[in-house]
Design an enzyme around this catalytic site. Structure first.
Site, PDB file in Angstrom:
ATOM      1  N   ASP A 136     -16.725 -22.810 -51.716  1.00 45.77           N
ATOM      2  CA  ASP A 136     -16.400 -22.684 -52.841  1.00 45.77           C
ATOM      3  C   ASP A 136     -15.565 -23.681 -53.777  1.00 45.77           C
ATOM      4  OD1 ASP A 136     -13.847 -22.376 -51.800  1.00 45.77           O
ATOM      5  OD2 ASP A 136     -13.632 -20.133 -52.344  1.00 45.77           O
ATOM      6  N   HIS A 138     -12.872 -25.189 -52.544  1.00 38.01           N
ATOM      7  CA  HIS A 138     -11.358 -25.029 -52.637  1.00 38.01           C
ATOM      8  C   HIS A 138     -10.892 -26.469 -51.747  1.00 38.01           C
ATOM      9  CE1 HIS A 138     -11.610 -22.528 -48.533  1.00 38.01           C
ATOM     10  NE2 HIS A 138     -11.745 -23.797 -48.282  1.00 38.01           N
ATOM     11  N   GLU A 143      -8.596 -21.261 -54.364  1.00 33.84           N
ATOM     12  CA  GLU A 143      -9.681 -21.004 -54.617  1.00 33.84           C
ATOM     13  C   GLU A 143     -10.106 -21.101 -56.145  1.00 33.84           C
ATOM     14  OE1 GLU A 143     -11.281 -20.460 -52.113  1.00 33.84           O
ATOM     15  OE2 GLU A 143     -10.397 -18.786 -50.844  1.00 33.84           O
TER      16      GLU A 143
HETATM   17  C1  F6R Z   1      -7.363 -25.835 -44.625  1.00 32.27           C
HETATM   18  C2  F6R Z   1      -7.847 -26.523 -45.743  1.00 32.27           C
HETATM   19  C3  F6R Z   1      -9.504 -26.120 -46.179  1.00 32.27           C
HETATM   20  C4  F6R Z   1     -10.549 -26.717 -45.518  1.00 32.27           C
HETATM   21  C5  F6R Z   1     -11.763 -26.210 -45.975  1.00 32.27           C
HETATM   22  C6  F6R Z   1     -12.914 -26.907 -44.970  1.00 32.27           C
HETATM   23  O1  F6R Z   1      -6.185 -26.474 -44.257  1.00 32.27           O
HETATM   24  O2  F6R Z   1      -7.381 -27.413 -46.323  1.00 32.27           O
HETATM   25  O3  F6R Z   1      -9.479 -26.461 -47.627  1.00 32.27           O
HETATM   26  O4  F6R Z   1     -10.290 -27.914 -45.595  1.00 32.27           O
HETATM   27  O5  F6R Z   1     -11.978 -24.786 -45.816  1.00 32.27           O
HETATM   28  O6  F6R Z   1     -12.925 -26.304 -43.856  1.00 32.27           O
HETATM   29  P1  F6R Z   1     -14.122 -26.630 -42.511  1.00 32.27           P
HETATM   30  O7  F6R Z   1     -13.687 -27.748 -42.219  1.00 32.27           O
HETATM   31  O8  F6R Z   1     -13.887 -25.656 -41.718  1.00 32.27           O
HETATM   32  O9  F6R Z   1     -15.453 -26.456 -43.449  1.00 32.27           O
END
Ligand code: F6R
Length: 261
Positions: A136, A138, A143
């Protein structure tokens, strides 16, 4: 902002690990901002490897993680403290007292967020911020509609994030619905940041973040305001970028990237 396209996930991850290692060697007491998630596991494995094989030294560096779930103690396998200990801190010579995550167990979560910002200020800010991107848009757990100047605070997670991370909890119902996260403003204040995105599932949102308008609907688009931000992607995540040829040209021609080609 610059975009660096690498042929595959292995090359993209290696480039990010090398960028971190280079800055850590230049400044052994660097303040690193760290991310969790599946994408980062490979980065931490490479850094652990560099520690073992090349003596990459973490003894003086300080770390601040982006986020932590509300209500998960450090020993919970799904907490980000556990993740960091498991994937990186236990595998390198870092002083655990120099590692920080927001305190998702604090009785007063708002006060814990204020203290976290204070702690970052006291060490002089984040030198190198590592980032992933959520489906999304983030960064951290900022979010959609997170204020572009937001600081560390409690955020409710979106159904999209719960759908993406819920399976990691076995039963998605066990996943906390809230997290503490550095704000978009906190991230933008870092001196340098590197976002790593890999795989086709990130292609659409990455194109919006990099080439779309700056909007609170896509928190990662705020990185367009960052003075020194590098986006590292594999071919799959680069799939929807309109400016691919130009980004490739930059990597091939900018002297700064010569040592990484
Ligand atoms: C968690 C964080 C999140 C992740 C994102 C991608 O500390 O910063 O923004 O980087 O959710 O997560 P993955 O790598 O699992 O797709």
């Amino acid at each position: 902002m610059e975009v660096i396209i690498q042929s595959d996930v292995g090359m993209a991850t290696q480039l990010v690990a090398r960028l971190i290692a280079k800055d850590l060697r230049q400044n052994p007491s660097i303040v690193l901002g760290l991310a969790t998630g599946r994408t980062m596991e490979r980065v931490y494995a490479l850094l652990a490897d560099m520690h073992q094989k090349e003596g990459l030294d973490f003894s003086r560096c300080r770390t601040f993680n982006l986020d932590e779930y509300v209500g998960l103690p450090p020993q919970d396998h799904h907490s980000y403290r556990f993740y960091m200990n498991y994937h990186l801190f236990s595998k390198v010579n870092i002083d655990r007292r120099n590692t920080h995550l927001p305190d998702g167990m604090a009785a007063d979560l708002d006060a814990a967020c204020v203290q976290y910002e204070q702690a970052i200020r006291e060490v002089g800010g984040i030198d190198f911020q590592l980032l992933g991107i959520g489906n999304d848009g983030h960064i951290g757990f900022n979010e959609p509609l997170s204020a572009l100047r937001s600081r560390t605070r409690v955020k409710s997670l979106t159904p999209l994030t719960i759908a993406a991370n819920g399976p990691l909890f076995g039963d998605p119902a066990r996943m906390p619905r809230r997290a503490l996260t550095m704000g978009v403003g906190t991230i933008i204040d870092s001196k340098r940041c590197v976002l790593l995105a890999t795989g086709t599932s990130k292609a659409d949102i990455l194109a919006k973040a990099v080439e779309g308008p700056i909007t609170a609907m896509v928190s990662a688009s705020a990185l367009q305001l960052h003075p020194h931000c590098t986006i590292v992607v594999d071919e799959e995540a680069a799939g929807r970028l309109a400016g691919k040829d130009y980004y490739r040209f930059i990597f091939q021609n900018e002297p700064e990237w010569a040592e990484f080609r």
